[in-house]
Scaffold this motif. Structure first.
Motif, PDB file in Angstrom:
ATOM      1  N   ARG A 178       0.839  -1.210   0.000  1.00  0.00           N
ATOM      2  CA  ARG A 178       0.000   0.000   0.000  1.00  0.00           C
ATOM      3  C   ARG A 178       0.865   1.247   0.000  1.00  0.00           C
ATOM      4  NH1 ARG A 178      -5.261   1.458   1.764  1.00  0.00           N
ATOM      5  NH2 ARG A 178      -5.360   3.588   2.549  1.00  0.00           N
ATOM      6  N   GLU A 179       1.939   1.206   0.769  1.00  0.00           N
ATOM      7  CA  GLU A 179       2.860   2.341   0.782  1.00  0.00           C
ATOM      8  C   GLU A 179       3.569   2.460  -0.572  1.00  0.00           C
ATOM      9  OE1 GLU A 179       2.596   4.244   3.157  1.00  0.00           O
ATOM     10  OE2 GLU A 179       1.564   2.962   4.578  1.00  0.00           O
ATOM     11  N   VAL A 180       3.852   1.306  -1.207  1.00  0.00           N
ATOM     12  CA  VAL A 180       4.432   1.349  -2.555  1.00  0.00           C
ATOM     13  C   VAL A 180       3.449   2.012  -3.525  1.00  0.00           C
ATOM     14  CG1 VAL A 180       5.306  -0.032  -4.465  1.00  0.00           C
ATOM     15  CG2 VAL A 180       5.839  -0.689  -2.118  1.00  0.00           C
ATOM     16  N   GLY A 181       2.145   1.693  -3.375  1.00  0.00           N
ATOM     17  CA  GLY A 181       1.130   2.327  -4.206  1.00  0.00           C
ATOM     18  C   GLY A 181       1.086   3.828  -4.008  1.00  0.00           C
ATOM     19  N   ASN A 182       1.153   4.275  -2.766  1.00  0.00           N
ATOM     20  CA  ASN A 182       1.190   5.719  -2.499  1.00  0.00           C
ATOM     21  C   ASN A 182       2.429   6.353  -3.121  1.00  0.00           C
ATOM     22  OD1 ASN A 182      -1.204   5.867  -1.001  1.00  0.00           O
ATOM     23  ND2 ASN A 182      -0.183   5.188   0.854  1.00  0.00           N
ATOM     24  N   LEU A 183       3.565   5.638  -3.008  1.00  0.00           N
ATOM     25  CA  LEU A 183       4.799   6.157  -3.571  1.00  0.00           C
ATOM     26  C   LEU A 183       4.699   6.264  -5.096  1.00  0.00           C
ATOM     27  CD1 LEU A 183       7.750   6.968  -3.172  1.00  0.00           C
ATOM     28  CD2 LEU A 183       8.357   4.552  -3.299  1.00  0.00           C
ATOM     29  N   LEU A 184       4.159   5.225  -5.741  1.00  0.00           N
ATOM     30  CA  LEU A 184       4.000   5.253  -7.191  1.00  0.00           C
ATOM     31  C   LEU A 184       3.077   6.379  -7.627  1.00  0.00           C
ATOM     32  CD1 LEU A 184       3.701   1.499  -8.252  1.00  0.00           C
ATOM     33  CD2 LEU A 184       5.517   3.094  -8.825  1.00  0.00           C
ATOM     34  N   PHE A 185       1.981   6.561  -6.903  1.00  0.00           N
ATOM     35  CA  PHE A 185       1.016   7.591  -7.279  1.00  0.00           C
ATOM     36  C   PHE A 185       1.649   8.972  -7.211  1.00  0.00           C
ATOM     37  CE2 PHE A 185      -2.355  10.642  -6.299  1.00  0.00           C
ATOM     38  CZ  PHE A 185      -3.218  10.413  -7.360  1.00  0.00           C
ATOM     39  N   ILE A 471      -5.271  -2.547  -1.204  1.00  0.00           N
ATOM     40  CA  ILE A 471      -4.357  -3.266  -0.310  1.00  0.00           C
ATOM     41  C   ILE A 471      -4.555  -2.726   1.100  1.00  0.00           C
ATOM     42  CG2 ILE A 471      -1.950  -3.742   0.240  1.00  0.00           C
ATOM     43  CD1 ILE A 471      -1.311  -3.519  -2.705  1.00  0.00           C
ATOM     44  N   ARG A 472      -4.839  -3.630   2.040  1.00  0.00           N
ATOM     45  CA  ARG A 472      -5.119  -3.227   3.421  1.00  0.00           C
ATOM     46  C   ARG A 472      -3.938  -3.593   4.317  1.00  0.00           C
ATOM     47  NH1 ARG A 472     -10.064  -1.499   4.462  1.00  0.00           N
ATOM     48  NH2 ARG A 472     -11.718  -1.851   2.932  1.00  0.00           N
ATOM     49  N   PRO A 473      -3.259  -2.598   4.859  1.00  0.00           N
ATOM     50  CA  PRO A 473      -2.170  -2.909   5.793  1.00  0.00           C
ATOM     51  C   PRO A 473      -2.735  -3.357   7.153  1.00  0.00           C
ATOM     52  CG  PRO A 473      -2.436  -0.538   5.590  1.00  0.00           C
ATOM     53  CD  PRO A 473      -3.386  -1.158   4.606  1.00  0.00           C
ATOM     54  N   ARG A 474      -2.198  -4.468   7.678  1.00  0.00           N
ATOM     55  CA  ARG A 474      -2.689  -5.005   8.948  1.00  0.00           C
ATOM     56  C   ARG A 474      -1.510  -5.347   9.851  1.00  0.00           C
ATOM     57  NH1 ARG A 474      -7.288  -9.058   6.385  1.00  0.00           N
ATOM     58  NH2 ARG A 474      -8.862  -7.433   6.012  1.00  0.00           N
ATOM     59  N   ARG A 475      -1.735  -5.173  11.133  1.00  0.00           N
ATOM     60  CA  ARG A 475      -0.733  -5.511  12.138  1.00  0.00           C
ATOM     61  C   ARG A 475      -1.305  -6.557  13.087  1.00  0.00           C
ATOM     62  NH1 ARG A 475       1.342   0.672  13.519  1.00  0.00           N
ATOM     63  NH2 ARG A 475       2.682   0.894  11.673  1.00  0.00           N
ATOM     64  N   VAL A 476      -0.461  -7.499  13.452  1.00  0.00           N
ATOM     65  CA  VAL A 476      -0.864  -8.577  14.363  1.00  0.00           C
ATOM     66  C   VAL A 476       0.206  -8.704  15.448  1.00  0.00           C
ATOM     67  CG1 VAL A 476      -1.355 -11.037  14.597  1.00  0.00           C
ATOM     68  CG2 VAL A 476      -2.132  -9.807  12.558  1.00  0.00           C
ATOM     69  N   TRP A 477      -0.246  -8.861  16.686  1.00  0.00           N
ATOM     70  CA  TRP A 477       0.666  -9.069  17.803  1.00  0.00           C
ATOM     71  C   TRP A 477       0.251 -10.329  18.560  1.00  0.00           C
ATOM     72  CZ3 TRP A 477      -1.558  -4.208  16.959  1.00  0.00           C
ATOM     73  CH2 TRP A 477      -0.679  -3.216  16.509  1.00  0.00           C
ATOM     74  N   VAL A 478       1.254 -11.062  18.989  1.00  0.00           N
ATOM     75  CA  VAL A 478       1.029 -12.242  19.832  1.00  0.00           C
ATOM     76  C   VAL A 478       1.940 -12.115  21.058  1.00  0.00           C
ATOM     77  CG1 VAL A 478       1.114 -14.750  20.006  1.00  0.00           C
ATOM     78  CG2 VAL A 478       0.461 -13.679  17.836  1.00  0.00           C
ATOM     79  N   ARG A 479       1.345 -12.145  22.235  1.00  0.00           N
ATOM     80  CA  ARG A 479       2.127 -12.066  23.474  1.00  0.00           C
ATOM     81  C   ARG A 479       1.857 -13.317  24.295  1.00  0.00           C
ATOM     82  NH1 ARG A 479       1.465  -6.913  25.537  1.00  0.00           N
ATOM     83  NH2 ARG A 479       3.630  -6.393  25.031  1.00  0.00           N
ATOM     84  N   ALA A 480       2.911 -13.857  24.858  1.00  0.00           N
ATOM     85  CA  ALA A 480       2.797 -15.042  25.732  1.00  0.00           C
ATOM     86  C   ALA A 480       3.555 -14.762  27.028  1.00  0.00           C
ATOM     87  CB  ALA A 480       3.353 -16.272  25.032  1.00  0.00           C
ATOM     88  N   ARG A 481       2.909 -15.011  28.140  1.00  0.00           N
ATOM     89  CA  ARG A 481       3.550 -14.819  29.449  1.00  0.00           C
ATOM     90  C   ARG A 481       3.121 -15.954  30.374  1.00  0.00           C
ATOM     91  NH1 ARG A 481      -0.337 -12.312  32.697  1.00  0.00           N
ATOM     92  NH2 ARG A 481      -2.101 -11.411  31.517  1.00  0.00           N
ATOM     93  N   ARG A 482       4.063 -16.336  31.193  1.00  0.00           N
ATOM     94  CA  ARG A 482       3.837 -17.456  32.108  1.00  0.00           C
ATOM     95  C   ARG A 482       3.162 -16.959  33.367  1.00  0.00           C
ATOM     96  NH1 ARG A 482       3.606 -22.774  30.756  1.00  0.00           N
ATOM     97  NH2 ARG A 482       4.012 -24.080  32.595  1.00  0.00           N
ATOM     98  N   SER A 483       2.115 -17.663  33.781  1.00  0.00           N
ATOM     99  CA  SER A 483       1.397 -17.332  35.037  1.00  0.00           C
ATOM    100  C   SER A 483       1.119 -18.652  35.743  1.00  0.00           C
ATOM    101  CB  SER A 483       0.085 -16.598  34.725  1.00  0.00           C
ATOM    102  OG  SER A 483      -0.616 -16.326  35.932  1.00  0.00           O
ATOM    103  N   ASP A 495      -6.453  -3.155  11.749  1.00  0.00           N
ATOM    104  CA  ASP A 495      -6.482  -2.746  10.345  1.00  0.00           C
ATOM    105  C   ASP A 495      -6.134  -1.265  10.272  1.00  0.00           C
ATOM    106  OD1 ASP A 495      -7.749  -3.692   7.478  1.00  0.00           O
ATOM    107  OD2 ASP A 495      -8.045  -1.554   7.853  1.00  0.00           O
ATOM    108  N   ARG A 496      -5.008  -0.930   9.618  1.00  0.00           N
ATOM    109  CA  ARG A 496      -4.525   0.453   9.602  1.00  0.00           C
ATOM    110  C   ARG A 496      -5.298   1.341   8.644  1.00  0.00           C
ATOM    111  NH1 ARG A 496       1.397   0.813   8.174  1.00  0.00           N
ATOM    112  NH2 ARG A 496       0.953   2.998   8.614  1.00  0.00           N
ATOM    113  N   SER A 497      -5.954   0.747   7.645  1.00  0.00           N
ATOM    114  CA  SER A 497      -6.663   1.561   6.662  1.00  0.00           C
ATOM    115  C   SER A 497      -8.037   1.983   7.149  1.00  0.00           C
ATOM    116  CB  SER A 497      -6.798   0.787   5.349  1.00  0.00           C
ATOM    117  OG  SER A 497      -7.501  -0.411   5.555  1.00  0.00           O
ATOM    118  N   GLY A 498      -8.542   1.344   8.212  1.00  0.00           N
ATOM    119  CA  GLY A 498      -9.849   1.699   8.753  1.00  0.00           C
ATOM    120  C   GLY A 498     -10.970   1.026   7.995  1.00  0.00           C
ATOM    121  N   GLY A 499     -11.924   0.501   8.727  1.00  0.00           N
ATOM    122  CA  GLY A 499     -13.088  -0.110   8.090  1.00  0.00           C
ATOM    123  C   GLY A 499     -12.891  -1.551   7.705  1.00  0.00           C
ATOM    124  N   GLY A 500     -11.664  -2.104   7.855  1.00  0.00           N
ATOM    125  CA  GLY A 500     -11.419  -3.489   7.489  1.00  0.00           C
ATOM    126  C   GLY A 500     -11.799  -4.433   8.615  1.00  0.00           C
TER     127      GLY A 500
END
Length: 522
Positions: A178-185, A471-483, A495-500
């Motif tokens: 998506r950032e490549v698309g913005n750059l091309l435009f 193209i929808r940019p998305r971020r995913v996080w996984v955290r694991a901690r012992r308890s 979803d960084r583009s909003g609405g996704g």
């Protein structure tokens, strides 16, 4: 003894130094707001060019407009309205817009480049505060969970943040294109501007009216009007030539506008160089002929009555087709005929050509645009017609020092000739005959060096725009901690583009991680 020193002037609050003023002006010029304002100004400045006849597009139409509006012509000439796109004020807007866009785009280009290469951000402290999150407990170790999470996200095309010692989370992101698309435009805008600038500087555009059977050789003397670019070199013109062999028109009746030309085409025979073999081409509207770097367009057509004029001694002083200019959709046409000096003086004819002549309610009209019943109706002038003036338009008759030929009853003599008829002029001036009708076509020739660059820019803009939209940019996080005896796993998606909708992404990842947990327990 020391020389007196000039007291330094104290700088007032808010006063800018020349450097600071220049920086402020540059920031104002390269802001997006200024670019949009200049783009609007360019669009408004183009309006006169589409309403007022332009010298570079149709010099004949421009000349006639100037003759019909003698009061407005001096004002329009001072404002450059007959050549809008070559005027200083239009060029100033265009240059300012280009500078503004370049100054606005280049910093954003570096910003997008950094964004493309940037690693995903670290995981937020509390993933459960994000809108889309999930959590579960497992007996696996923290390292096992994070290792499998990395593998699962990598398989899905996510870019991972480099692992840090002691980190309890995995950060992943996808949709960098998506950032490549913005750059091309953004870059495509500069490419398009460069392409248009090259065409305007190094190219040319000219026009010529050709009667059926005539030949055109590509040199400056053959053009009716010619508009070169500022850096155009005449030696770059191709040495081609072509002959206008035949013209065909397909007429169509419409309920609202009567009979109109549905399609028309000109058959050409051309040579790319004097030594090249002859080739043929069917020249049609929107189907130009490309000869080397030059494009040949068909942009108009009309009729050229074949007129013959003899002087009082029976000597033919003029004979040939004369293009008449259409006045409306019926092809009622206006034109002039100029015969050179003879023993009885110069003779000029000015009048109308009716392709299909009829009298309707006492008025002469043409009822059909095709030449089914042609007639010419012309007034006659004699004397000094200014034929020695090279700058005189072929579609205008200089009657300043001429005398109009009159009838015996004192009324102006008007010749109404059907096809094949002739008339004798009074006072031994000679005869005029209407011998035939030939079609003419208006050809536009242009050379635009930067058109391929502009086309590449437009394609890049479309590709970049599609990429930035779909193209929808998305971020995913996984955290694991012992308890205690269990490991708590938290998963969140954004979803960084909003609405996704990232819920399916989240559920799929959690399902895969838990499914592996089930296999371990089994």
């Amino acid at each position: 003894m020391t020389a007196p020193t000039r007291p330094t002037r104290e700088r007032r609050a808010g006063e800018l130094t020349p450097r600071e003023l220049g920086r402020w002006l540059w920031r104002q010029l390269t802001s997006m707001r200024t670019a949009l304002i200049l783009l609007l100004m360019l669009a408004l400045a183009s309006v006169p060019g589409s309403i007022i006849p332009q010298e570079g597009v149709d010099s004949v139409k421009t000349s006639r407009w100037q003759n019909d509006h003698p009061d407005l012509t001096p004002i329009y000439e001072k404002l450059g309205l007959f050549s809008v796109y070559d005027s200083a004020w239009f060029s100033a807007i265009y240059i300012l817009l280009m500078v503004s866009l370049v100054g606005c785009i280049i910093p954003r280009t570096f910003h997008y480049l950094r964004a493309i290469r940037a690693a995903p951000p670290a995981a937020p402290r509390n993933l459960t505060r994000l809108p889309d999150h999930a959590s579960y407990e497992t007996s696996e170790t923290v390292d096992d969970v994070l290792t499998r999470a990395r593998a699962a996200l990598r398989d899905r095309g996510y870019r991972l943040r480099p692992a840090e010692d002691g980190s309890d989370a995995v950060s992943a992101e996808r949709g960098y294109l998506r950032e490549v698309g913005n750059l091309l435009f953004h870059l495509s805008v500069v490419v398009v501007l460069v392409g248009f600038a090259m065409g305007g500087l190094f190219g040319y555009r000219g026009g010529v009216i050709l009667v059926e059977g005539s030949t055109f050789t590509n040199n400056l003397t053959q053009y009716d009007d010619f508009e070169p670019g500022k850096l155009f070199a005449a030696e770059k013109m191709g040495a081609f030539s072509f002959t206008f062999d035949k013209f065909d028109v397909e007429w169509q009746a419409t309920p609202s506008r009567g009979v109109m030309a549905r399609a028309f085409n000109a058959d050409l025979t051309y040579r790319e160089t004097p030594d090249s073999p002859e080739e043929t081409y069917d020249l049609r509207v929107n189907h130009p002929l490309s000869i080397g770097d030059t494009d040949v367009f068909l942009i108009g057509h009309g009729y050229a009555p074949v007129i013959t004029i003899t002087d009082g001694n029976g000597v033919t002083i003029f004979s040939g087709p004369v293009p008449f200019l259409p006045q409306d959709q019926t092809f009622l046409s206006f034109g002039v005929v100029k015969a050179p000096d003879s023993e009885t003086g110069q003779i000029g004819l000015e009048g109308l050509f009716y392709p299909t002549f009829e009298f309707l309610e006492g008025n002469p009209v043409t009822v059909y645009p095709n030449d089914l019943k042609p007639l010419v109706s012309m007034l006659v002038y004699t004397g000094d017609l200014g034929l020695e003036t090279s700058a005189q338009s072929v579609f205008a008759l200089d009657k300043t020092n001429a005398t109009q030929v009159m009838q015996d009853n004192g009324k102006p003599l008007r010749l109404d000739l059907d096809l094949g008829e002739s008339a004798t002029l009074p006072d031994g001036l000679g005869t005029v005959s209407f011998d035939g009708v030939k079609p003419w076509t208006r050809i536009q020739l242009s050379q635009t060096p930067g058109k391929r660059i502009a086309l590449v820019g437009v394609v890049l803009a479309l590709v970049g725009l599609l990429g930035s939209l779909f193209i929808r940019p998305r971020r995913v996080w996984v955290r694991a901690r012992r308890s205690g005896d269990v490991t708590i796993v938290e998963v969140a998606a954004l979803d960084r583009s909003g609405g996704g909708d990232v819920v399916p992404v989240l559920e799929e990842l959690v399902t895969e991680l838990q499914a592996h947990q089930g296999k371990e327990n089994a």
